[in-house]
Motif scaffolding. Structure first.
Motif, PDB file in Angstrom:
ATOM      1  N   ALA A   1      22.297   6.265  10.473  1.00  0.00           N
ATOM      2  CA  ALA A   1      23.329   5.220  10.509  1.00  0.00           C
ATOM      3  C   ALA A   1      23.711   4.865  11.939  1.00  0.00           C
ATOM      4  O   ALA A   1      23.934   3.691  12.261  1.00  0.00           O
ATOM      5  N   ALA A   2      23.771   5.859  12.830  1.00  0.00           N
ATOM      6  CA  ALA A   2      24.086   5.594  14.236  1.00  0.00           C
ATOM      7  C   ALA A   2      22.943   4.851  14.913  1.00  0.00           C
ATOM      8  O   ALA A   2      23.169   3.931  15.717  1.00  0.00           O
ATOM      9  N   VAL A   3      21.718   5.215  14.590  1.00  0.00           N
ATOM     10  CA  VAL A   3      20.558   4.542  15.176  1.00  0.00           C
ATOM     11  C   VAL A   3      20.559   3.064  14.778  1.00  0.00           C
ATOM     12  O   VAL A   3      20.341   2.179  15.623  1.00  0.00           O
ATOM     13  N   SER A   4      20.842   2.785  13.512  1.00  0.00           N
ATOM     14  CA  SER A   4      20.878   1.399  13.041  1.00  0.00           C
ATOM     15  C   SER A   4      21.955   0.598  13.758  1.00  0.00           C
ATOM     16  O   SER A   4      21.744  -0.554  14.147  1.00  0.00           O
ATOM     17  N   ARG A   5      23.120   1.204  13.946  1.00  0.00           N
ATOM     18  CA  ARG A   5      24.214   0.496  14.624  1.00  0.00           C
ATOM     19  C   ARG A   5      23.879   0.227  16.087  1.00  0.00           C
ATOM     20  O   ARG A   5      24.147  -0.853  16.615  1.00  0.00           O
TER      21      ARG A   5
END
Length: 194
Positions: A161-165
């Motif tokens: 989720a952090a990578v996507s953001r």
């Protein structure tokens, strides 16, 4: 208050292939991603927008090697002049493909992008679309990737989720990030393009 944005005339679905969304190599929350991409495709079709499925041709032995089960697109493609499949061999869906010509020839000036992997093919395709002057909308809940494993001496594991953001953030202020697929509105292609 609605988060809806101005309508787009195209949807670019990046690498939603069996290897990325099924089995033990699927992105986290693949079912959620597929729910959102299914919704976007259905609404784009109903709205008369251009739908482009980008399909990666992986290297021999890769999960998305052409002709293997993992290479197959998850979503069925409708036989229509306004729905196409573009095959690619690089992260960027524009590199070495007819994507720009198809979009321009159809009168598209604004598009939404969804799919996998957020920081790779989705981001590379969005970056080129922005550089070419397209208005680009990215629904946050409609792209996904894997966790980045820990690297001793560099970082702990970074959740998907952090990578996507970060992939969204790295595209800069011209990218229109909206929270949900439902926030994307579609407009029909100009009559001459249909």
């Amino acid at each position: 208050m609605s988060n809806r944005v101005l309508p787009v005339q195209a949807l670019v679905v990046v690498d939603v292939q069996a290897d990325a969304v099924g089995g033990d190599r699927a992105v986290p929350e693949a079912a959620r991603l597929l729910d959102r991409t299914t919704d976007l495709i259905a609404r784009a079709r109903r709205g008369g927008a251009f739908v482009v499925h980008v399909q990666n041709d992986g290297q021999p032995g890769a999960g998305d090697e052409p002709g293997t089960p993992g290479w197959e697109l998850h979503h069925a493609v409708e036989a229509s002049p306004t729905e196409v499949v573009i095959r690619k061999t690089r992260d960027d869906g524009f590199h070495g493909t007819p994507l720009e010509g198809l979009l321009t020839g159809s009168g598209v000036r604004a598009l939404a992008i969804c799919g996998v992997m957020s920081e790779m093919c989705v981001q590379a395709t969005a970056r080129t679309a922005l550089a070419l002057g397209y208005r680009v909308v990215m629904p946050h809940d409609s792209h996904a990737t894997h966790d980045i494993p820990a690297a001793p001496g560099i970082s702990d594991r970074i959740p998907a989720a952090a990578v996507s953001r970060v992939a969204e953030w790295a595209l800069g202020s011209e990218l229109e990030v909206v929270p949900h697929a439902a926030d994307v509105a579609f407009a029909a292609l100009p009559a001459r393009a249909r």
